[in-house]
Design an enzyme around this catalytic site. Sequence first.
Site, short mmCIF file in Angstrom:
data_model
loop_
_atom_site.label_atom_id
_atom_site.label_comp_id
_atom_site.label_asym_id
_atom_site.label_seq_id
_atom_site.Cartn_x
_atom_site.Cartn_y
_atom_site.Cartn_z
N TYR A 187 0.80 -1.22 0.00
CA TYR A 187 0.00 0.00 0.00
C TYR A 187 0.84 1.27 0.00
O TYR A 187 0.30 2.37 0.05
CB TYR A 187 -0.93 0.01 1.23
CG TYR A 187 -0.18 -0.20 2.52
CD1 TYR A 187 0.39 0.87 3.20
CD2 TYR A 187 -0.03 -1.47 3.05
CE1 TYR A 187 1.11 0.68 4.37
CE2 TYR A 187 0.67 -1.67 4.23
CZ TYR A 187 1.24 -0.59 4.88
OH TYR A 187 1.94 -0.79 6.03
N LEU B 119 6.20 0.18 -1.77
CA LEU B 119 6.40 -1.03 -2.57
C LEU B 119 5.45 -1.09 -3.78
O LEU B 119 5.62 -1.95 -4.64
CB LEU B 119 6.22 -2.28 -1.71
CG LEU B 119 7.29 -2.51 -0.64
CD1 LEU B 119 6.90 -3.66 0.28
CD2 LEU B 119 8.65 -2.76 -1.27
N GLU C 105 11.30 -4.21 6.51
CA GLU C 105 10.16 -3.48 7.07
C GLU C 105 10.29 -3.33 8.60
O GLU C 105 9.45 -3.80 9.36
CB GLU C 105 8.84 -4.16 6.69
CG GLU C 105 8.55 -4.15 5.20
CD GLU C 105 8.12 -2.77 4.69
OE1 GLU C 105 8.10 -1.80 5.46
OE2 GLU C 105 7.79 -2.68 3.50
#
Length: 102
Positions: free
Chosen positions: A6, A9, A69
């Site tokens: 979202y 990426l 992440e």
Amino acid sequence: MFLFVYGTLKMGQVNHHLLNGDFVSKAKISGFDLYNIGSFPGIYPGSGEVEGEIYKVNKKTIQFLDWFEIGYKREKIVIDDQNVFVYVLFKPRGMKCKQWPK
């Protein structure tokens, strides 16, 4: 494995090249709020909806993204009867928003 993205990426965004996978479809998930954390977004469970993209990825890509992440945890959600991974903030931060980038 399938992954919902979202933010950075997504296709056309700065970190898309890190996503070694095949585009499946655009999608929208419910039950999450979107947060603007400056140069990247995050999601956290809430009452909103988040638009994004689904990719088919391999285990090596997921393992890399687990490392990349930082500040996020990988969770499994269901989209159209399909198990999909998504990276979710450990805790909400930044400004809640409807869209990223604006």
